[in-house]
Scaffold this motif. Structure first.
Motif, mmCIF file in Angstrom:
data_model
loop_
_atom_site.group_PDB
_atom_site.id
_atom_site.type_symbol
_atom_site.label_atom_id
_atom_site.label_comp_id
_atom_site.label_asym_id
_atom_site.label_seq_id
_atom_site.Cartn_x
_atom_site.Cartn_y
_atom_site.Cartn_z
ATOM 1 N N SER A 50 0.829 -1.200 0.000
ATOM 2 C CA SER A 50 0.000 0.000 0.000
ATOM 3 C C SER A 50 0.861 1.247 0.000
ATOM 4 O O SER A 50 1.973 1.272 0.521
ATOM 5 N N ARG A 51 0.299 2.295 -0.588
ATOM 6 C CA ARG A 51 1.008 3.562 -0.649
ATOM 7 C C ARG A 51 0.294 4.568 0.237
ATOM 8 O O ARG A 51 -0.926 4.562 0.346
ATOM 9 N N GLY A 52 1.044 5.453 0.844
ATOM 10 C CA GLY A 52 0.446 6.465 1.696
ATOM 11 C C GLY A 52 -0.166 7.563 0.855
ATOM 12 O O GLY A 52 0.541 8.333 0.209
ATOM 13 N N ALA A 53 -1.493 7.622 0.852
ATOM 14 C CA ALA A 53 -2.181 8.634 0.059
ATOM 15 C C ALA A 53 -2.196 9.952 0.813
ATOM 16 O O ALA A 53 -2.433 9.997 2.015
ATOM 17 N N THR A 62 -4.893 12.747 4.580
ATOM 18 C CA THR A 62 -4.052 11.548 4.568
ATOM 19 C C THR A 62 -4.932 10.312 4.707
ATOM 20 O O THR A 62 -6.153 10.391 4.611
ATOM 21 N N GLY A 63 -4.298 9.186 4.954
ATOM 22 C CA GLY A 63 -5.033 7.940 5.110
ATOM 23 C C GLY A 63 -5.958 7.920 6.308
ATOM 24 O O GLY A 63 -6.823 7.055 6.425
ATOM 25 N N ARG A 97 -11.727 9.792 0.391
ATOM 26 C CA ARG A 97 -10.556 8.958 0.145
ATOM 27 C C ARG A 97 -11.013 7.585 -0.300
ATOM 28 O O ARG A 97 -11.902 6.986 0.291
ATOM 29 N N ASP A 108 1.933 11.227 -3.737
ATOM 30 C CA ASP A 108 1.917 9.758 -3.776
ATOM 31 C C ASP A 108 3.149 9.242 -3.053
ATOM 32 O O ASP A 108 4.185 8.989 -3.669
ATOM 33 N N ARG A 135 -9.041 4.337 -0.757
ATOM 34 C CA ARG A 135 -7.744 3.683 -0.571
ATOM 35 C C ARG A 135 -6.621 4.705 -0.753
ATOM 36 O O ARG A 135 -6.467 5.586 0.056
ATOM 37 N N ASP A 136 -5.820 4.620 -1.847
ATOM 38 C CA ASP A 136 -4.716 5.550 -2.020
ATOM 39 C C ASP A 136 -5.037 6.633 -3.046
ATOM 40 O O ASP A 136 -4.141 7.241 -3.627
ATOM 41 N N LYS A 137 -6.330 6.898 -3.248
ATOM 42 C CA LYS A 137 -6.760 7.942 -4.175
ATOM 43 C C LYS A 137 -7.826 8.804 -3.509
ATOM 44 O O LYS A 137 -8.389 8.437 -2.483
#
Length: 297
Positions: free
Chosen positions: A185-188, A202-203, A234, A294, A236-238
């Motif tokens: 997973s990426r930190g959105a 943020t997440g 949000r 991203d 997920r990461d978008k």
């Protein structure tokens, strides 16, 4: 969470394909078929110690003492439904989702966060699937856990953090779609600027509201903006921009032509500006600039 509240498994079984059935068979015959399907779910639940709480249209809400009983009943419902659909040449299937946790039972009905999460699980399911939360999976017996596969972490409305979601395989494993390994997973993050104010999503943020009403997270001082104009969610990461206004929301990605959204949504990317009720250049002071960041977690 009240320790006195009992833990139960709340299961929703929704008939997928019912709209098409009404078109094909007509109201009377389709209604009779839906009644058969819901009765099938009730009988299967009863066989595993569950009870029907209520039906809502083409959906049954069921409750069980344990997650194991809910899982076994879910598999039974899918198996029986598959046989009925094949015998009657019907393109019908159940979408099933369940969650185990604390709930309040009152006057025959069930309330609480477990009901809300179970409803989110069934909303994620496709026809023929059984979806459950990872926290529910942890309470299952070793045998049933051996029939689970991890799907992904899903953004669920009303929850600040993503929920890990699992699928319970009830049919032959050869019929299942192979799931590739989930990428890390990426930190959105999304950076927003409105006037002198800077906001960083943020997440940990699930939604940001935008509009003329002072109760919004970002207040837009423009009469062309609606009181509840738009929101950023949000996923997920978008991050998605959802318009819910009268006059529309204008989005200008850097280097591209301006777009107008009206009762639509759009995934934000790169950098750009957002105008409320009119093009960005018409009221620069009330535009919202954004930059998607991203970061690799």
């Amino acid at each position: 969470m009240n320790p006195a509240e009992p833990s139960v498994a709340v299961l929703f079984a929704d008939v997928a394909g019912s709209t098409r059935l009404y078109e094909q068979l007509g109201d009377a015959q389709a209604l009779a078929t839906m009644s058969r399907c819901l009765e099938l779910a009730r009988e299967a639940a009863a066989a595993y110690g569950g009870r029907l709480v209520k039906t809502i249209g083409d959906e049954a809400m069921l409750v069980f003492p344990t997650a194991d009983q809910a899982a076994a009943a879910a598999a039974e419902i899918q198996g029986r439904m598959s046989e009925v659909a094949s015998a009657d040449n019907l393109r019908l299937a159940f979408r099933i989702g369940f969650h185990f946790g604390f709930a309040i039972e009152r006057d025959g009905d069930v309330f609480g966060d477990s009901v809300n999460i179970a409803a989110r699980m069934v909303a994620l399911a496709k026809g023929g699937q059984i979806i459950l939360s990872a926290s529910t999976a942890e309470t299952l017996s070793p045998y049933l856990r051996g029939h689970l596969r991890e799907l992904d972490a899903m953004t669920v409305k009303g929850k600040e953090r993503d929920i890990d979601v699992m699928e319970l395989a009830w049919q032959n494993s050869a019929d299942l779609t192979e799931v590739v390994a989930r990428p890390s997973s990426r930190g959105a993050a999304l950076e927003l600027r409105h006037g002198a104010r800077t906001i960083r999503l943020t997440g940990d943020t699930s939604v940001l509201t935008l509009g003329r009403d002072t109760q919004n997270d970002v207040v837009i001082a423009d009469r062309l903006a609606s009181r509840l104009h738009a929101r950023i969610e949000r996923r997920r990461d978008k991050f998605a921009l959802i318009d819910q206004s009268s006059n529309g929301t204008y989005v200008c990605f850097d280097g591209e032509r301006e777009l107008r959204l009206h009762c639509e949504e759009l995934l934000l990317r790169g950098r750009g500006r957002i105008g409320f009720g009119q093009p960005c250049e018409a009221n620069v002071a009330e535009t919202l600039s954004f930059a998607c960041i991203d970061n690799q977690a």
